[in-house]
Scaffold this motif. Structure first.
Motif, PDB file in Angstrom:
ATOM      1  N   SER A  41     -48.041  39.631  52.371  1.00 43.26           N
ATOM      2  CA  SER A  41     -47.797  38.371  53.051  1.00 43.26           C
ATOM      3  C   SER A  41     -46.801  38.502  54.192  1.00 43.26           C
ATOM      4  CB  SER A  41     -47.349  37.346  52.013  1.00 43.26           C
ATOM      5  OG  SER A  41     -46.465  36.440  52.579  1.00 43.26           O
ATOM      6  N   PHE A  42     -45.746  39.301  54.018  1.00 47.24           N
ATOM      7  CA  PHE A  42     -44.844  39.412  55.171  1.00 47.24           C
ATOM      8  C   PHE A  42     -44.965  40.720  55.939  1.00 47.24           C
ATOM      9  CE2 PHE A  42     -41.877  42.080  53.115  1.00 47.24           C
ATOM     10  CZ  PHE A  42     -41.427  41.521  51.926  1.00 47.24           C
ATOM     11  N   GLY A  43     -45.853  41.610  55.487  1.00 44.40           N
ATOM     12  CA  GLY A  43     -46.117  42.852  56.228  1.00 44.40           C
ATOM     13  C   GLY A  43     -46.451  42.631  57.699  1.00 44.40           C
ATOM     14  N   PRO A  44     -47.349  41.686  58.002  1.00 43.07           N
ATOM     15  CA  PRO A  44     -47.678  41.446  59.413  1.00 43.07           C
ATOM     16  C   PRO A  44     -46.446  41.114  60.242  1.00 43.07           C
ATOM     17  CG  PRO A  44     -49.236  40.304  58.003  1.00 43.07           C
ATOM     18  CD  PRO A  44     -48.184  40.873  57.098  1.00 43.07           C
ATOM     19  N   VAL A  45     -45.523  40.352  59.656  1.00 42.26           N
ATOM     20  CA  VAL A  45     -44.303  40.006  60.384  1.00 42.26           C
ATOM     21  C   VAL A  45     -43.465  41.255  60.616  1.00 42.26           C
ATOM     22  CG1 VAL A  45     -42.229  38.600  60.350  1.00 42.26           C
ATOM     23  CG2 VAL A  45     -44.326  37.729  59.323  1.00 42.26           C
ATOM     24  N   LEU A  46     -43.413  42.111  59.579  1.00 36.81           N
ATOM     25  CA  LEU A  46     -42.618  43.332  59.706  1.00 36.81           C
ATOM     26  C   LEU A  46     -43.160  44.236  60.810  1.00 36.81           C
ATOM     27  CD1 LEU A  46     -41.813  44.413  56.052  1.00 36.81           C
ATOM     28  CD2 LEU A  46     -40.312  43.364  57.746  1.00 36.81           C
ATOM     29  N   ILE A  47     -44.487  44.350  60.882  1.00 36.99           N
ATOM     30  CA  ILE A  47     -45.079  45.182  61.931  1.00 36.99           C
ATOM     31  C   ILE A  47     -44.593  44.708  63.296  1.00 36.99           C
ATOM     32  CG2 ILE A  47     -47.229  45.827  63.072  1.00 36.99           C
ATOM     33  CD1 ILE A  47     -48.620  45.765  60.480  1.00 36.99           C
ATOM     34  N   GLY A  48     -44.672  43.410  63.496  1.00 35.00           N
ATOM     35  CA  GLY A  48     -44.215  42.848  64.766  1.00 35.00           C
ATOM     36  C   GLY A  48     -42.725  43.071  64.962  1.00 35.00           C
ATOM     37  N   PHE A  49     -41.970  42.873  63.912  1.00 37.47           N
ATOM     38  CA  PHE A  49     -40.525  42.997  64.025  1.00 37.47           C
ATOM     39  C   PHE A  49     -40.089  44.405  64.424  1.00 37.47           C
ATOM     40  CE2 PHE A  49     -36.544  44.289  61.970  1.00 37.47           C
ATOM     41  CZ  PHE A  49     -35.675  43.522  62.728  1.00 37.47           C
ATOM     42  N   PHE A  50     -40.670  45.412  63.761  1.00 35.31           N
ATOM     43  CA  PHE A  50     -40.242  46.782  64.071  1.00 35.31           C
ATOM     44  C   PHE A  50     -40.587  47.170  65.495  1.00 35.31           C
ATOM     45  CE2 PHE A  50     -40.216  47.381  59.380  1.00 35.31           C
ATOM     46  CZ  PHE A  50     -38.844  47.484  59.316  1.00 35.31           C
ATOM     47  N   SER A  51     -41.780  46.784  65.937  1.00 35.35           N
ATOM     48  CA  SER A  51     -42.129  47.069  67.321  1.00 35.35           C
ATOM     49  C   SER A  51     -41.084  46.450  68.238  1.00 35.35           C
ATOM     50  CB  SER A  51     -43.496  46.494  67.657  1.00 35.35           C
ATOM     51  OG  SER A  51     -44.448  46.989  66.763  1.00 35.35           O
ATOM     52  N   PHE A  52     -40.749  45.218  67.950  1.00 40.10           N
ATOM     53  CA  PHE A  52     -39.825  44.474  68.800  1.00 40.10           C
ATOM     54  C   PHE A  52     -38.439  45.107  68.788  1.00 40.10           C
ATOM     55  CE2 PHE A  52     -37.042  41.051  70.062  1.00 40.10           C
ATOM     56  CZ  PHE A  52     -37.766  40.388  71.032  1.00 40.10           C
ATOM     57  N   PHE A  53     -37.951  45.356  67.610  1.00 39.11           N
ATOM     58  CA  PHE A  53     -36.572  45.815  67.452  1.00 39.11           C
ATOM     59  C   PHE A  53     -36.323  47.165  68.118  1.00 39.11           C
ATOM     60  CE2 PHE A  53     -33.444  48.168  64.824  1.00 39.11           C
ATOM     61  CZ  PHE A  53     -32.338  47.401  65.127  1.00 39.11           C
ATOM     62  N   PHE A  54     -37.161  48.155  67.811  1.00 36.59           N
ATOM     63  CA  PHE A  54     -36.901  49.502  68.332  1.00 36.59           C
ATOM     64  C   PHE A  54     -37.104  49.566  69.837  1.00 36.59           C
ATOM     65  CE2 PHE A  54     -37.482  50.464  63.831  1.00 36.59           C
ATOM     66  CZ  PHE A  54     -36.330  51.185  63.615  1.00 36.59           C
ATOM     67  N   VAL A  55     -38.091  48.855  70.329  1.00 37.15           N
ATOM     68  CA  VAL A  55     -38.308  48.879  71.774  1.00 37.15           C
ATOM     69  C   VAL A  55     -37.166  48.173  72.505  1.00 37.15           C
ATOM     70  CG1 VAL A  55     -39.808  48.062  73.613  1.00 37.15           C
ATOM     71  CG2 VAL A  55     -40.782  49.126  71.592  1.00 37.15           C
ATOM     72  N   PHE A  56     -36.702  47.076  71.939  1.00 35.68           N
ATOM     73  CA  PHE A  56     -35.565  46.361  72.528  1.00 35.68           C
ATOM     74  C   PHE A  56     -34.365  47.302  72.668  1.00 35.68           C
ATOM     75  CE2 PHE A  56     -31.578  44.098  71.859  1.00 35.68           C
ATOM     76  CZ  PHE A  56     -31.639  43.092  72.812  1.00 35.68           C
ATOM     77  N   LEU A  57     -34.088  47.997  71.593  1.00 32.82           N
ATOM     78  CA  LEU A  57     -32.932  48.886  71.557  1.00 32.82           C
ATOM     79  C   LEU A  57     -33.074  50.022  72.573  1.00 32.82           C
ATOM     80  CD1 LEU A  57     -30.595  48.534  69.642  1.00 32.82           C
ATOM     81  CD2 LEU A  57     -31.545  50.345  68.230  1.00 32.82           C
ATOM     82  N   LEU A  58     -34.228  50.688  72.542  1.00 35.37           N
ATOM     83  CA  LEU A  58     -34.414  51.862  73.390  1.00 35.37           C
ATOM     84  C   LEU A  58     -34.459  51.493  74.864  1.00 35.37           C
ATOM     85  CD1 LEU A  58     -36.920  53.955  71.326  1.00 35.37           C
ATOM     86  CD2 LEU A  58     -34.468  54.248  71.619  1.00 35.37           C
ATOM     87  N   ALA A  59     -35.178  50.422  75.184  1.00 30.25           N
ATOM     88  CA  ALA A  59     -35.280  50.022  76.587  1.00 30.25           C
ATOM     89  C   ALA A  59     -33.902  49.618  77.102  1.00 30.25           C
ATOM     90  CB  ALA A  59     -36.265  48.870  76.734  1.00 30.25           C
TER      91      ALA A  59
END
Ligand code: ADP
Ligand code: MG
Lengths: 252, 339
Positions: free
Chosen positions: B145-163
């Motif tokens: 149920s919350f896996g889809p949210v996690l997928i989105g979150f990790f993409s968002f978080f790591f890219v935010f940090l690295l960029a």
């Protein structure tokens, strides 16, 4: 106080023409009413102690920064102007290189930014690197370069697009005497082929090699003349003495 | 041409930087795997102690739902509860069933109540309703149920940090100034960053989605292409937001300081937690959170099999965020070069 002399040596149309340049950071006036003309085909040296405003002035000339008052005209165009960035070569005071990339990758990148491509790009990279004697180190990562090598690579990058004007901020800092001499030889050769060079330095004996020098101190241009002219005017034997006499005496 | 040169440079720098590559590609997989094991494990099985409960009733307690131990008297049972050996004591007091819960873990409390209520209710005659599911199925776990949210979150978080860090480094090492002393336009700088990083974020998004669905077996009822599209849009938003905010940071550490300000609030509004209990006023905050739209669409696609029509709004809002942040980036670069 000594009057500011603006000695126009050559060419009716100056390469760089500064008028009444004033730059403030907050309340501090870092450059105060600078007027200066640099003619075609001369090596013009800005000589002054650290903190005198050399880098600030260089950035105003390049158009990276904007003056609060006054006007910068380069090659007949009022600065800052985007298209003018193609017309001069710039070497910043600190080596702005991509450490994780090789020298060649750095060169390829900047060459592309100047619109070079294909065989021409290759040829210019070779030519620029041979000027600074780094051809053997083309494929080394910049992180493995020494301080002097980085400085020379920065110089090579500024030469890539064969600009008619070179603006070099402390080009010989951290370079050993032998190489410094060879770089000066290259700069003179470039000048002889018609390139105008504006450089800054805080090394007095380097100033002797310039065609003309501007003495800058505390944001003011105190005198502009040929090295011999400055010595004659101040009755000094060396540029160092001349600087002390003309540049407003010993620092308080 | 200049945009491409910049993108190429970013890609070669990235490829050299093995640590950062690992952070971008492996860290999300590691965390997702951990999440998978934590939230997909066996159902909690409470330990229940009984005192004086007649055998027919204890027999009705579902052996798959709880461990049942019978105690001779209340004192013994309560001591076991205090010692942490039991989660609840089930006894008869004055002929009425009574339950004493350990109480510190709400999910355990619920599990005990569920098991015991079933066994008590079985006394009465009830008609069992037929249960069927519109979306999902009875095996849907909380990870699904919350896996889809996690997928989105990790993409968002790591890219935010690295960029953010990459753009900051460009500024603090002086290469940005050097770059801006060439005829490159400010918009070309931003576009170059988008293109260079975009390639890696696309790879990262695909890897995360594939890993979650095919390896971890995350419930998936919709189109993988829509999942990738949403993930890409989320990372674009993260990319433009990260570079924009890095203009206001003076060091890598200051980028980290943006995490509690920018990332953590988004997690709360992303649908990981049910917002219905929240003040409707506060709920409206979710409208300014990119992750809210991404998570909403990801859930819709993966759990409810929604198509493009259903997530259209989310797509446009995220695109809007990206474009707005990118334009602001172009403006913010004015700080570095007047033209
Ligand atoms: N961005 C800035 N903000 C505030 N002060 C500055 C800035 N850039 C330079 N300065 C100040 O202006 C003065 C001149 O600096 P600079 O031009 O770098 O001198 P130089 O190159 O001759 O050593 C210094 O006192 C420096 O602290
Ligand atoms: Mg300086």
């Amino acid at each position: 106080m000594v009057q500011t002399h603006t000695n126009i040596k050559s060419a009716p149309e100056p390469v760089v023409d500064l008028q009444g340049i004033t730059r403030r950071f907050g309340k501090r006036t870092v450059l105060d009413g600078i007027a200066l003309r640099v003619g075609r085909g001369e090596i013009f040296g800005l000589l002054g102690p650290s903190g005198s405003g050399k880098t600030t002035l260089i950035k105003l000339i390049t158009g990276i920064d904007k003056a609060d008052e006054g006007e910068v005209v380069m090659l007949g165009e009022k600065m800052p102007k985007l298209s003018m960035l193609q017309r001069f070569g710039y070497m910043a005071q600190s080596d702005a290189l991509y450490q994780e990339l090789t020298a060649k990758e750095n060169l390829l990148f900047f060459a592309s930014l100047f619109g070079l491509s294909g065989a021409r790009r290759k040829e210019r990279i070779q030519a620029a690197m041979s000027v600074v004697d780094l051809l053997d180190h083309l494929n080394k990562p910049v992180a493995a370069y020494s301080g002097g090598m980085k400085r020379r690579l920065s110089l090579a990058i500024s030469l890539l697009h064969e600009p008619e004007l070179l603006i070099l901020d402390e080009p010989t800092v951290g370079i050993d005497p032998v190489l410094r001499q060879s770089i000066w030889k290259e700069l003179t050769a470039l000048r002889d082929r018609g390139t105008t060079i504006i450089l800054t330095t805080h090394v007095m004996d380097e100033a002797d090699k310039c065609d003309r020098i501007g003495l800058i101190r505390d944001g003011r241009l105190h005198a502009v003349d040929s090295p011999q002219g400055l010595k004659d005017r101040s009755g000094a034997d060396s540029i160092e003495e001349a600087f002390i006499v003309l540049g407003g005496g010993v620092r308080a | 041409m200049r945009t491409r040169a910049l993108a190429t440079r970013i890609i070669s720098q990235f490829v050299r930087d093995k640590r950062t590559l690992a952070l971008l590609f492996l860290a999300p997989l590691l965390v997702l795997t951990l999440m998978h094991f934590v939230f997909n494990g066996q159902q909690v099985k409470p330990d229940i102690g009984t005192v004086g409960i007649p055998a027919p009733m204890t027999d009705r307690i579902d052996p798959d739902g709880a461990h049942v131990t019978s105690y001779a008297n209340r004192e013994e049972a309560e001591q076991a509860l205090r010692d942490g050996k039991l989660d609840a004591v089930f006894s008869l007091e004055g002929g009425k069933p009574s339950i004493l819960l350990e109480g510190s873990d709400p999910s355990m409390n619920k599990a005990v109540m569920l098991v015991l209520q079933k066994s008590i209710q079985a006394d009465m005659l009830t008609i069992q309703p037929a249960v069927s599911y519109l979306h999902g199925n009875e095996d849907l776990s909380s990870f699904d149920s919350f896996g889809p949210v996690l997928i989105g979150f990790f993409s968002f978080f790591f890219v935010f940090l690295l960029a953010g860090v990459a753009f900051l480094r460009e500024r603090t090492t002086g290469t940005l100034e050097r770059l801006l002393a060439t005829p490159i336009r400010r918009s070309e700088v931003v576009a170059g960053y988008l293109l260079g990083f975009g390639l890696f974020t696309l790879l990262q998004a695909s890897l995360i989605a594939w890993f979650s669905i095919d390896v971890l077996g995350l419930y998936m009822d919709g189109s993988i292409w829509l999942v990738l599209l949403m993930n890409l849009l989320l990372t674009l938003t993260a990319l433009t937001l990260g570079t924009l905010l890095s203009s206001f940071a003076g060091s890598e550490f200051q980028i980290i300081q943006f995490i509690p300000l920018v990332i953590v609030p988004q997690v709360f509004f992303s649908g990981l937690f049910n917002l219905e209990a929240m003040d409707p006023w506060l709920q409206k905050l979710s409208y300014i959170m990119p992750l809210y739209y991404g998570a909403d669409a990801m859930r819709g696609i993966m759990l409810r099999g929604e198509g493009f029509d259903d997530i259209e709004t989310d797509v446009y809002v995220l695109l809007g965020f990206s474009v707005a942040f990118a334009l602001l980036n172009v403006v913010a670069l004015r700080k570095q070069r007047a033209i």
